[in-house]
Structures are given as structure tokens and as C-alpha cells.
Design a protein around this motif. Structure first.
Motif, PDB file in Angstrom:
ATOM      1  N   GLN A   1       0.819  -1.208   0.000  1.00 12.07           N
ATOM      2  CA  GLN A   1       0.000   0.000   0.000  1.00 12.07           C
ATOM      3  C   GLN A   1       0.853   1.259   0.000  1.00 12.07           C
ATOM      4  OE1 GLN A   1      -2.177  -1.318   3.460  1.00 12.07           O
ATOM      5  NE2 GLN A   1      -4.070  -1.281   2.289  1.00 12.07           N
TER       6      GLN A   1
ATOM      7  N   ILE B   1       1.322  -0.500   6.518  1.00  7.24           N
ATOM      8  CA  ILE B   1       1.238  -0.530   7.977  1.00  7.24           C
ATOM      9  C   ILE B   1       1.963  -1.774   8.471  1.00  7.24           C
ATOM     10  CG2 ILE B   1      -0.961  -1.779   8.226  1.00  7.24           C
ATOM     11  CD1 ILE B   1      -1.631   0.537  10.278  1.00  7.24           C
TER      12      ILE B   1
ATOM     13  N   PHE C   1       2.750  -4.602  11.436  1.00  4.46           N
ATOM     14  CA  PHE C   1       2.201  -5.206  12.652  1.00  4.46           C
ATOM     15  C   PHE C   1       3.060  -4.739  13.825  1.00  4.46           C
ATOM     16  CE2 PHE C   1       1.490  -8.648   9.357  1.00  4.46           C
ATOM     17  CZ  PHE C   1       0.207  -8.237   9.079  1.00  4.46           C
ATOM     18  N   THR C   2       2.446  -4.512  14.989  1.00  6.00           N
ATOM     19  CA  THR C   2       3.209  -3.977  16.116  1.00  6.00           C
ATOM     20  C   THR C   2       4.027  -5.058  16.795  1.00  6.00           C
ATOM     21  OG1 THR C   2       1.259  -4.245  17.465  1.00  6.00           O
ATOM     22  CG2 THR C   2       1.685  -2.045  16.643  1.00  6.00           C
TER      23      THR C   2
ATOM     24  N   PHE D   1       5.468 -13.377   9.075  1.00  7.32           N
ATOM     25  CA  PHE D   1       4.036 -13.634   8.951  1.00  7.32           C
ATOM     26  C   PHE D   1       3.658 -14.391   7.670  1.00  7.32           C
ATOM     27  CE2 PHE D   1      -0.245 -12.284   7.673  1.00  7.32           C
ATOM     28  CZ  PHE D   1      -0.975 -12.731   8.760  1.00  7.32           C
TER      29      PHE D   1
ATOM     30  N   ILE E   1       2.236 -18.376   7.532  1.00  3.13           N
ATOM     31  CA  ILE E   1       0.947 -18.873   7.042  1.00  3.13           C
ATOM     32  C   ILE E   1       1.110 -19.763   5.814  1.00  3.13           C
ATOM     33  CG2 ILE E   1      -0.512 -17.041   8.002  1.00  3.13           C
ATOM     34  CD1 ILE E   1      -0.449 -15.594   5.480  1.00  3.13           C
TER      35      ILE E   1
ATOM     36  N   ASP F   1      -6.773   0.009  12.594  1.00  5.84           N
ATOM     37  CA  ASP F   1      -6.648   0.496  11.219  1.00  5.84           C
ATOM     38  C   ASP F   1      -7.080  -0.570  10.208  1.00  5.84           C
ATOM     39  OD1 ASP F   1      -5.489   1.434   8.718  1.00  5.84           O
ATOM     40  OD2 ASP F   1      -4.385   2.846   9.989  1.00  5.84           O
TER      41      ASP F   1
ATOM     42  N   TYR G   1      -4.671  -3.081   8.437  1.00  9.28           N
ATOM     43  CA  TYR G   1      -4.203  -4.366   8.979  1.00  9.28           C
ATOM     44  C   TYR G   1      -4.916  -5.527   8.311  1.00  9.28           C
ATOM     45  CZ  TYR G   1      -1.455  -2.220  12.649  1.00  9.28           C
ATOM     46  OH  TYR G   1      -0.516  -1.507  13.318  1.00  9.28           O
TER      47      TYR G   1
ATOM     48  N   GLN H   1      -6.802 -16.400  10.195  1.00  2.92           N
ATOM     49  CA  GLN H   1      -5.489 -15.770  10.398  1.00  2.92           C
ATOM     50  C   GLN H   1      -5.602 -14.244  10.378  1.00  2.92           C
ATOM     51  OE1 GLN H   1      -3.900 -17.909   7.112  1.00  2.92           O
ATOM     52  NE2 GLN H   1      -2.731 -19.355   8.365  1.00  2.92           N
TER      53      GLN H   1
ATOM     54  N   VAL I   1      -4.685 -11.558  13.430  1.00  5.96           N
ATOM     55  CA  VAL I   1      -3.861 -10.356  13.291  1.00  5.96           C
ATOM     56  C   VAL I   1      -4.565  -9.167  13.935  1.00  5.96           C
ATOM     57  CG1 VAL I   1      -3.092  -8.627  11.599  1.00  5.96           C
ATOM     58  CG2 VAL I   1      -2.591 -11.037  11.237  1.00  5.96           C
TER      59      VAL I   1
ATOM     60  N   ARG J   1      -4.633  -9.435  17.629  1.00  2.00           N
ATOM     61  CA  ARG J   1      -3.308  -9.151  18.182  1.00  2.00           C
ATOM     62  C   ARG J   1      -3.067  -7.648  18.234  1.00  2.00           C
ATOM     63  NH1 ARG J   1       1.807 -11.486  15.155  1.00  2.00           N
ATOM     64  NH2 ARG J   1       1.188  -9.830  13.734  1.00  2.00           N
ATOM     65  N   GLU J   2      -3.491  -6.930  17.179  1.00  2.00           N
ATOM     66  CA  GLU J   2      -3.291  -5.477  17.188  1.00  2.00           C
ATOM     67  C   GLU J   2      -4.167  -4.806  18.246  1.00  2.00           C
ATOM     68  OE1 GLU J   2      -0.909  -3.966  15.735  1.00  2.00           O
ATOM     69  OE2 GLU J   2      -0.270  -5.771  14.667  1.00  2.00           O
TER      70      GLU J   2
ATOM     71  N   ARG K   1      -4.833  -6.063  21.122  1.00  2.00           N
ATOM     72  CA  ARG K   1      -4.658  -6.831  22.363  1.00  2.00           C
ATOM     73  C   ARG K   1      -4.790  -5.990  23.634  1.00  2.00           C
ATOM     74  NH1 ARG K   1       0.042  -6.601  19.432  1.00  2.00           N
ATOM     75  NH2 ARG K   1       1.975  -5.901  20.396  1.00  2.00           N
TER      76      ARG K   1
ATOM     77  N   ARG L   1       5.800  -2.021  28.297  1.00  2.68           N
ATOM     78  CA  ARG L   1       6.844  -2.795  27.635  1.00  2.68           C
ATOM     79  C   ARG L   1       6.634  -2.820  26.124  1.00  2.68           C
ATOM     80  NH1 ARG L   1       9.147  -8.354  28.984  1.00  2.68           N
ATOM     81  NH2 ARG L   1       7.581  -8.888  27.462  1.00  2.68           N
TER      82      ARG L   1
END
Lengths: 335, 231
Positions: free
Chosen positions: A84, A88, A90-91, A100, A104, B127, B130, B143, B147, B150-151, B153, B228
Motif C-alpha cells: 500500500q 502498515i 504489525f506492532t 508472517f 501462514i 486500522d 491491517y 489468520q 492479526v 493481536r493489534e 490486544r 513494555r
């Protein structure tokens, strides 16, 4: 053919964003989708990525018609990946981000590390392997996103404005990466851009989009405007309320025009009285193009002008200097 | 005021000596409330995810109802569950009344709306990119959902902690469905209410201290993991 579209439309609410009668894209090349903002480039890219479903029409991928059913789409999405404009992350760490797509695809753990290192090397971001992906700059994010996309070992990779929001250093690197992906890995690359120079530099083929339709790539300087009657009865075209251009003929109402960059005349002083369709602009950019020189001029609107090398040399133009442009009515075509 | 100070010091002594009755009461509270929070999370988090992501008729109405249920009084839940599990109720044969199971059922009903609503808001803030990114990288629906969860969380953990805080501090359900039976269903809040009725404040104050400490500890833990992750 990699992609073939027939009578494809995408409509959001009442707005037709894409309306393509027919378009095909060959495999194994770098293809640029060129067009101004709002031309439908991103929408087309999302359709190519199987992330967005066309409202009507046919989409063929590698000789098979695409059926927009969820379970079938996932298999297609595994062969095509999109990066894109503002990717973005992933954190988690950069490494985990790259893991990732490997994860998968059930790539064995022992192989993942090697793949990740190779890809980070390719994009020149090896030092960031253990960094938190969210703390990276725009350019770094863009490059990591490319590596992450490559980790899904795609056949096609789609880039939405890959360099629109990064600085020059990253821009050069990203263009190099795009070429490398295509030439060394044989991955088909499709990218969007609004930068004509970038399209010319990178792409084997350029597809020009304007307001959701294909425009012939020979058209340049495309603007939308309005034809209105002038004081002396001669119609003229008002372009975005900025320029008044006298034209040969045309129906009243909204139109799109293209101004032939070869037919625009350049002079450094204004004739007295100034001829019709003459206006002042500021020289922003010069580019060498085969036997011509391309001038990008800010005349309220960005205008591209092509001059022969002799004419250019005779004028000794400086960057930022003011010049006068004259667009004869013959140079303006209604499309 | 003096009685509060006196009780406070006696309470500290009681805690220091690890009074067996006190330990028993605290462990009932922790066991029942953890169980109900766990069960409600297993229902509320997926429900919140589903509601946030799917469009279906009556979605707005459902969210409004869930928001209303955030303010559900514990005694109403107690009464409602009682109607089902008392001897005359349709589930009367299961002999659930005045057991820890009955308390758990009531508490689960109390906090499912909390977890669901907070999960919806946590997920809605995530967002849209994601989802697209996960999909273009080849993820299937499950899956992709993972994701997004998890974002989200921290929002989801916050929902679970808020829910736990609600059940460990509630008294209505525990009293009406548990019955405050010593050694079985007597938890911190029902014991406090009883001791207050008896005019004995020492155990009450001691339990109050434990209750606040548990909440304090949970919040410190939450801040720690959140901090953390932001480094």
C-alpha cells in the motif's frame, strides 16, 4: 496475459470510479499506471490484488476468469501481493513482520531465518531486523513492507505510489529494488504513480488512467475544464478556474482537454500585445528526453512542454525563471 | 473515626498472621471471579469481534442493548438467574442454587456485555489496513482475525481486566445465588457485608484491603505489559 479486463466497472455509491472497456497486462514486465489523484489507480490496483470486487464486468487472471468467492480468492491472493501507499506494520519486530507470510505458508522454521535475512539484504534494511516495526520512518517502512511482500513469494507484486511519501534517498533505493525484483526474480511488477518521469524511467509499459478511464498514453497535459461562451461569441475553455484557453470548436459544458506538449510555444519575453492563449509560468524542472528537453512549467497548473534541443539551447533558460507559453488552439484537443 | 483506625490495625495483624478463614474467603473470591471472567472472555471477545466486523440487520440496536446492559444491576441478574435455578425453576433439578457454579453463571451474565462492548470498541479502532495487509499476504479469515485481535490486544486485555474488577467487587449476585455459605460460597464481598451486619469491622476492613490490593496489582501488571510494548 497476466490480467485481462472486459467492461469492468467499479461504482461506489453513485460515483463510477473505474470504467474500463478493455485492458490487458502482460506477465513478466514492469507496468506503470499513470494518472492524477482520483484517477482510479488505487482502485484498479486493489482489484488486481483481489482485495476489491468489481461492481460489474469480467476480470481474468492468467487465462482464467476470476470468481469473487472468498475461498477461491485466497488462493489467488497467495500469488499476488500489494504494497500500500502507506504500508502498515504489525506492532511486533521487523523480523516477525517478515515471518508472517512465511508462517501462514507453513515454511519450515529452519528456512524462515535464511529467507528473512536475504530479503532484508535485498531491501538494504538488515540492521533493522530486531527493531520494533512501528518505530521506523516512512521510507524504512516502505522498504520493509516490500521485503514482507516478497516473503510471500508472489508471482505479481503491486505497488501503490511506492515513492510518493519517501525522501529521495529511499526513492532511488526503491526504484532499484523494483527493477531487481522484476529482472532477477522474474516477478511481474505493476505500480501506480502520478509522476510521468518515474513512469518513463521504470516501466516497460505505461497505462494512462484519467477519471477512471483509459486515456491514450500519447495524451499529456490532461485537464478537466468547462467550455463557456466568450464575450465576442467565441467559445473558450476554462480550466479549473485558472486558465482561459481559446479553442477551435466544442460543445458547451464540462470537457477534458489534452494540450500537446510539442505544440506549446515558449518565449522569454511577452509579445506586445500578447497573442491569444498566452500566459506566464515559472520553470520548475528540466528533463533530458532523447532528442528533446522536457520543461515542467508552473502556469497555475503544471504544464509539460517539449522543446527540441536546438530551441532549448538557443534560449538559455534558468530554473525558476519566468517564461511565456502560448498554446495555439490547434494544440488543444478535446478528448 | 477511631473504630476505623483500630479496625485497620487489627486488620493488618489478621493479614500478617495469614488467618485461615481469611485465606479461604479470598480464595473463593479469586476462584469464582477468575472462572467467570475466563468464561465470559471466551464468549465476549469473539462476539465483540463478530459484531465489529459483520454488517447485519439490527446491529445498531444490538450495540445499544449491550451498552444498556453495561449498567446492569447485580441484584437484577441475581433475581433473573434465581428464577431459572431455584427449585421451582426449569433448571431446578440441577441443584445449582447456593453453589459456586450459580455465582459463576450470574457473574458471566453480568460481564459478557462489558467484555463485548469494550472488544467492539477496541477492534473498531484498529486500522483497516491491517485487514488488507493480512489478506494480501495470503492469510485466511481466521489468520486475518488473529492479526486484528493481536493489534487490539491492549484494548481487549483492558476489557478483561475491567470485567474482572466488576465481578470481584460485586455483592448482589454472590449473595443471592451463592448464599454466603461459610467455606463454600462466602467470598470477600459477602463476608464483608455479613461482618458489617454483625458490627465486626476487623475482618471487613482486612478484606477491603485485600480487594483493593488485588485491583491495584492487576492495574500495575496491565501498565507494565502496556509500557513494555510501547518501548
Amino acid at each position: 496475459m497476466l490480467y485481462e479486463l472486459n467492461n469492468l466497472k467499479k461504482i461506489y455509491g453513485k460515483r463510477t470510479v473505474l470504467d474500463l472497456t478493455s485492458l490487458s497486462v502482460e506477465a513478466g514486465r514492469i507496468v506503470g499506471l499513470l494518472g492524477p489523484n482520483g484517477a482510479g489507480k488505487t482502485t484498479l490496483l486493489e482489484i488486481f490484488a483481489f482485495l476489491s470486487e468489481p461492481t460489474s464486468g469480467e476480470l481474468w487472471f492468467q487465462g482464467k476468469e476470476v470468481e469473487h468467492e472468498n475461498n477461491k480468492l485466497r488462493d489467488l491472493r497467495r500469488r499476488v501481493v500489494m504494497v500500500q501507499q502507506h504500508p502498515i506494520m504489525f506492532t511486533v519486530t521487523v523480523e516477525k513482520n517478515l515471518e508472517f507470510p512465511l508462517n501462514i505458508r507453513k515454511i519450515p522454521k529452519q528456512r524462515r531465518g535464511k529467507v528473512i535475512d536475504e530479503l532484508l539484504d535485498l531491501v538494504g534494511m538488515g540492521v533493522f531486523k530486531h527493531a520494533r516495526a512501528h518505530n521506523l520512518s516512512g521510507g524504512e517502512t516502505q522498504r520493509i513492507a516490500i521485503a514482507r511482500a516478497l516473503a510471500s513469494s508472489p508471482e505479481v507484486i503491486l505497488f501503490d505510489e511506492p515513492t510518493a511519501s519517501v525522501d529521495v534517498e529511499h526513492q532511488i533505493a526503491i526504484e532499484r529494488i523494483l527493477r531487481e525484483i522484476n529482472q532477477e526474480k522474474g516477478i511481474s511488477v505493476i505500480f501506480t504513480t502520478h509522476d510521468m518521469n518515474q513512469a518513463a524511467r521504470l516501466a516497460d509499459e505505461v497505462i494512462f488512467l484519467f477519471e477512471g478511464r483509459l486515456a491514450q498514453s500519447t495524451y499529456e497535459n490532461i485537464f478537466s475544464g468547462q467550455i463557456v461562451p466568450g464575450e465576442n461569441g467565441e467559445p473558450y475553455c476554462l480550466v479549473q478556474n485558472k486558465l482561459k484557453l481559446g479553442i477551435n470548436k466544442g460543445h458547451m459544458g464540462p470537457v477534458r482537454i489534452a494540450i500537446n506538449p510539442n505544440a506549446i510555444q515558449v518565449s522569454q519575453t511577452a509579445d506586445d500585445p500578447p497573442p491569444a492563449n498566452s500566459f506566464k509560468g515559472r520553470l520548475l524542472q528540466l528533463t533530458d528526453e532523447k532528442n528533446k528537453v522536457r520543461l515542467l512549467v508552473d502556469a497555475g497548473l503544471p504544464l509539460s512542454v517539449l522543446l527540441s534541443k536546438q530551441d532549448f539551447a538557443a534560449m538559455s533558460l534558468d530554473m525558476g525563471s519566468s517564461i511565456w507559453l502560448t498554446c495555439p488552439p490547434d494544440s488543444i484537443e478535446i478528448i | 473515626m477511631e473504630f476505623l483506625l483500630d479496625s485497620f490495625f487489627s486488620a493488618l495483624l489478621l493479614l500478617w498472621s495469614i488467618d485461615p478463614e481469611l485465606v479461604e474467603i479470598v480464595s473463593v473470591s479469586l476462584k469464582v471471579s477468575s472462572s467467570s471472567t475466563l468464561i465470559a472472555s471466551l464468549i465476549g471477545v469473539p462476539a465483540g469481534f463478530f459484531i465489529a466486523f459483520r454488517e447485519f440487520p439490527g446491529k445498531r440496536l444490538l450495540i445499544t442493548i449491550l451498552n444498556t446492559l453495561l449498567a446492569l444491576p447485580t441484584v437484577v441478574v441475581g433475581l433473573f438467574v434465581y428464577a431459572f435455578i431455584s427449585r421451582r425453576g426449569i433448571l431446578g433439578v440441577l441443584d445449582l442454587l447456593y453453589t459456586q457454579k450459580a455465582m459463576i453463571i450470574g457473574q458471566v451474565i453480568l460481564i459478557i456485555p462489558i467484555i463485548t462492548v469494550f472488544t467492539i470498541s477496541a477492534i473498531s479502532r484498529i486500522d483497516e489496513r491491517y485487514r488488507q495487509t493480512a489478506m494480501t499476504l495470503g492469510a485466511n479469515a481466521l489468520q486475518t482475525a488473529w492479526v486484528i485481535i493481536r493489534e487490539a490486544r491492549f484494548g481487549i486485555v483492558a476489557a478483561v481486566i475491567a470485567a474482572f474488577g466488576r465481578v470481584i467487587a460485586e455483592v448482589g449476585i454472590s449473595m443471592m445465588l451463592g448464599g454466603n455459605a461459610k467455606g463454600f460460597t462466602r467470598n470477600m464481598t459477602t463476608a464483608m457485608a455479613l461482618e458489617y451486619d454483625k458490627g465486626e469491622f476487623v475482618l471487613s476492613v482486612a478484606l477491603g484491603i485485600v480487594l483493593l490490593t488485588v485491583s491495584f496489582g492487576l492495574n500495575i501488571f496491565f501498565n507494565y505489559i502496556q509500557g513494555r510494548a510501547r518501548v
